[in-house]
Design a protein around this motif. Structure first.
Motif, PDB file in Angstrom:
ATOM      1  N   PRO A 111      -3.995  -2.875   3.330  1.00 13.56           N
ATOM      2  CA  PRO A 111      -3.102  -3.345   2.266  1.00 13.56           C
ATOM      3  C   PRO A 111      -3.427  -2.687   0.929  1.00 13.56           C
ATOM      4  O   PRO A 111      -4.341  -1.869   0.822  1.00 13.56           O
ATOM      5  N   SER A 112      -2.691  -3.069  -0.096  1.00  4.89           N
ATOM      6  CA  SER A 112      -2.920  -2.524  -1.435  1.00  4.89           C
ATOM      7  C   SER A 112      -4.269  -2.984  -1.979  1.00  4.89           C
ATOM      8  O   SER A 112      -4.886  -3.921  -1.470  1.00  4.89           O
ATOM      9  N   GLY A 113      -4.715  -2.281  -3.036  1.00  3.81           N
ATOM     10  CA  GLY A 113      -5.981  -2.637  -3.666  1.00  3.81           C
ATOM     11  C   GLY A 113      -7.077  -1.630  -3.416  1.00  3.81           C
ATOM     12  O   GLY A 113      -8.231  -1.852  -3.786  1.00  3.81           O
ATOM     13  N   VAL A 114      -6.732  -0.502  -2.767  1.00  3.23           N
ATOM     14  CA  VAL A 114      -7.725   0.557  -2.577  1.00  3.23           C
ATOM     15  C   VAL A 114      -8.011   1.200  -3.938  1.00  3.23           C
ATOM     16  O   VAL A 114      -7.265   1.023  -4.902  1.00  3.23           O
ATOM     17  N   GLY A 115      -9.106   1.973  -3.996  1.00  2.00           N
ATOM     18  CA  GLY A 115      -9.532   2.531  -5.271  1.00  2.00           C
ATOM     19  C   GLY A 115      -8.486   3.367  -5.963  1.00  2.00           C
ATOM     20  O   GLY A 115      -8.332   3.312  -7.194  1.00  2.00           O
ATOM     21  N   HIS A 120       0.833  -1.205   0.000  1.00  2.62           N
ATOM     22  CA  HIS A 120       0.000   0.000   0.000  1.00  2.62           C
ATOM     23  C   HIS A 120       0.866   1.253   0.000  1.00  2.62           C
ATOM     24  O   HIS A 120       0.499   2.280  -0.601  1.00  2.62           O
ATOM     25  N   ALA A 121       2.013   1.192   0.663  1.00  2.00           N
ATOM     26  CA  ALA A 121       2.939   2.330   0.641  1.00  2.00           C
ATOM     27  C   ALA A 121       3.353   2.630  -0.799  1.00  2.00           C
ATOM     28  O   ALA A 121       3.427   3.799  -1.212  1.00  2.00           O
ATOM     29  N   PHE A 171       0.182   7.128  -6.525  1.00  2.00           N
ATOM     30  CA  PHE A 171      -0.998   7.980  -6.705  1.00  2.00           C
ATOM     31  C   PHE A 171      -0.648   9.446  -6.468  1.00  2.00           C
ATOM     32  O   PHE A 171      -1.148  10.344  -7.161  1.00  2.00           O
ATOM     33  N   HIS A 172       0.206   9.711  -5.494  1.00  2.00           N
ATOM     34  CA  HIS A 172       0.565  11.083  -5.139  1.00  2.00           C
ATOM     35  C   HIS A 172       1.808  11.579  -5.889  1.00  2.00           C
ATOM     36  O   HIS A 172       2.333  12.644  -5.579  1.00  2.00           O
ATOM     37  N   ASN A 173       2.271  10.785  -6.869  1.00  4.03           N
ATOM     38  CA  ASN A 173       3.450  11.146  -7.663  1.00  4.03           C
ATOM     39  C   ASN A 173       4.666  11.433  -6.780  1.00  4.03           C
ATOM     40  O   ASN A 173       5.410  12.389  -6.981  1.00  4.03           O
ATOM     41  N   GLY A 227      -5.437   2.969  -6.090  1.00  2.48           N
ATOM     42  CA  GLY A 227      -4.309   2.182  -6.569  1.00  2.48           C
ATOM     43  C   GLY A 227      -4.468   1.645  -7.979  1.00  2.48           C
ATOM     44  O   GLY A 227      -3.514   1.117  -8.554  1.00  2.48           O
ATOM     45  N   PHE A 228      -5.669   1.774  -8.564  1.00  2.00           N
ATOM     46  CA  PHE A 228      -5.914   1.257  -9.910  1.00  2.00           C
ATOM     47  C   PHE A 228      -5.658   2.341 -10.956  1.00  2.00           C
ATOM     48  O   PHE A 228      -5.662   3.536 -10.662  1.00  2.00           O
ATOM     49  N   GLU A 229      -5.429   1.910 -12.183  1.00  2.00           N
ATOM     50  CA  GLU A 229      -5.278   2.825 -13.317  1.00  2.00           C
ATOM     51  C   GLU A 229      -6.315   2.474 -14.384  1.00  2.00           C
ATOM     52  O   GLU A 229      -6.189   1.449 -15.050  1.00  2.00           O
ATOM     53  N   PRO A 230      -7.332   3.325 -14.572  1.00  2.00           N
ATOM     54  CA  PRO A 230      -7.623   4.525 -13.781  1.00  2.00           C
ATOM     55  C   PRO A 230      -8.160   4.130 -12.400  1.00  2.00           C
ATOM     56  O   PRO A 230      -8.552   2.976 -12.198  1.00  2.00           O
ATOM     57  N   PRO A 231      -8.200   5.079 -11.447  1.00  2.00           N
ATOM     58  CA  PRO A 231      -8.689   4.768 -10.101  1.00  2.00           C
ATOM     59  C   PRO A 231     -10.129   4.247 -10.118  1.00  2.00           C
ATOM     60  O   PRO A 231     -10.920   4.611 -10.981  1.00  2.00           O
ATOM     61  N   LYS A 232     -10.436   3.393  -9.163  1.00  2.00           N
ATOM     62  CA  LYS A 232     -11.785   2.835  -9.013  1.00  2.00           C
ATOM     63  C   LYS A 232     -12.404   3.371  -7.729  1.00  2.00           C
ATOM     64  O   LYS A 232     -12.477   2.672  -6.721  1.00  2.00           O
ATOM     65  N   PHE A 233     -12.827   4.617  -7.762  1.00  2.00           N
ATOM     66  CA  PHE A 233     -13.417   5.214  -6.578  1.00  2.00           C
ATOM     67  C   PHE A 233     -14.874   4.777  -6.431  1.00  2.00           C
ATOM     68  O   PHE A 233     -15.513   4.330  -7.393  1.00  2.00           O
ATOM     69  N   LEU A 234     -15.394   4.918  -5.208  1.00  2.00           N
ATOM     70  CA  LEU A 234     -16.753   4.493  -4.907  1.00  2.00           C
ATOM     71  C   LEU A 234     -17.775   5.471  -5.475  1.00  2.00           C
ATOM     72  O   LEU A 234     -17.526   6.671  -5.565  1.00  2.00           O
ATOM     73  N   LYS A 235     -18.942   4.917  -5.799  1.00  2.00           N
ATOM     74  CA  LYS A 235     -20.060   5.744  -6.273  1.00  2.00           C
ATOM     75  C   LYS A 235     -21.335   5.293  -5.575  1.00  2.00           C
ATOM     76  O   LYS A 235     -21.377   4.202  -4.968  1.00  2.00           O
TER      77      LYS A 235
END
Length: 292
Positions: free
Chosen positions: A258-262, A90-91, A97-99, A264-272
């Protein structure tokens, strides 16, 4: 032992889930006088828990499907203590994500707090706050509930201060987190702390912990890891924090995601709105919530 806070006729009660996993026994029927989970945690010993568990098996309980679950600690006394960047994978995704440059090591734990006016129960709604949030994210985490005041605790004694464990979804607004360059505001909005469905007491686990940690969104497996991949484990955290502060009974420590949050994906998978988020920790269960 699974302990819950539940509601009937707008009144909250404490309950114990029997070993058949289908019945809930009101702790008042077992002679418990405490009215809230926090009061119960502060006054209860391991021996008392064993006694209550044995008594409950001889009592007819209510069908768990017919009671309304609340978060196990609906209104924590203090902000939740959270671990940031406590899984190496996740680090890495967070830095991407934050470049930011990923250094590949974490010599010191990252601590922050999360304000909780009222925790969201299993089955409850996650507020999306669309007027200020455009990147709503999920984070499955193991949460530690401290059982007695802890000060200057040695690592080898740390588990003696743990009451039990629950699941926490550290819901996050990534745009606020990035804009303000800190965690607090973006993780503390109303409805951002689903917790539950219950507290499972310490005696149900082998230590050190090695529990599967997973998150699904609309049935899609997004996060899939284990607590043995924590960078800083529970004894380290309790020892370190208790050197400079007293961890009061009832304190909640959320151990990181851990990794796999929204993000972290390309493009991001944020909640709706309408998304179903299921956070699962082995040995505890599943915390399921819907995005409003």
């Amino acid at each position: 032992m699974k302990l819950i806070t539940f509601e009937k006729n707008n009144v909250q009660y404490l309950g114990l889930v029997k070993s058949n996993k289908r019945e809930v026994v009101d702790l008042n029927k077992l002679g418990v006088i405490e009215k809230t989970m926090l009061e119960f945690i502060k006054s209860t010993t391991g021996e008392k828990l064993k006694e209550l568990s044995q008594k409950a098996e001889g009592v007819v309980g209510e069908d768990i499907e017919r009671v309304t679950l609340c978060a196990p600690i609906p209104v924590p006394e203090q902000d939740i203590i959270c671990l940031g960047i406590n899984y190496m994978d996740h680090a890495e995704e967070s830095a991407k994500f934050h470049n930011e440059k990923f250094e590949g090591e974490r010599p010191y734990a990252v601590y922050f707090s999360k304000r909780v006016n009222e925790a969201v129960p299993h089955g409850g709604l996650i507020e999306s706050h669309k007027e200020i949030v455009d990147s709503l994210d999920y984070e499955v985490e193991l949460a530690v509930v401290i059982g007695r005041d802890a000060k200057n605790v040695a690592k080898e004694d740390a588990y003696q201060y743990v009451f039990g464990y629950t699941i926490l979804n550290d819901v996050s607004a990534r745009n606020l987190q990035t804009r303000h360059k800190q965690f607090y505001f973006g993780k503390s909005l109303d409805g951002f702390t689903p917790m539950g469905p219950w507290i499972v007491t310490l005696d149900e686990f082998n230590h050190p912990l090695s529990l599967k940690v997973q998150a699904r969104v609309n049935g899609e497996l997004r996060q899939n890891s284990s607590t043995d991949k924590l960078i800083f484990d529970i004894p380290h955290v309790i020892h370190e924090l208790s050197q400079g502060m007293t961890l009061k009974a009832g304190t909640i420590i959320s151990m990181g995601t851990p990794s796999g949050v929204g993000m972290g994906f390309e493009p991001p998978k944020f909640l709706k709105s309408g998304d179903v988020v299921e956070c699962e920790v082995e040995g505890i269960g599943v915390l399921k919530n819907i995005v409003l």
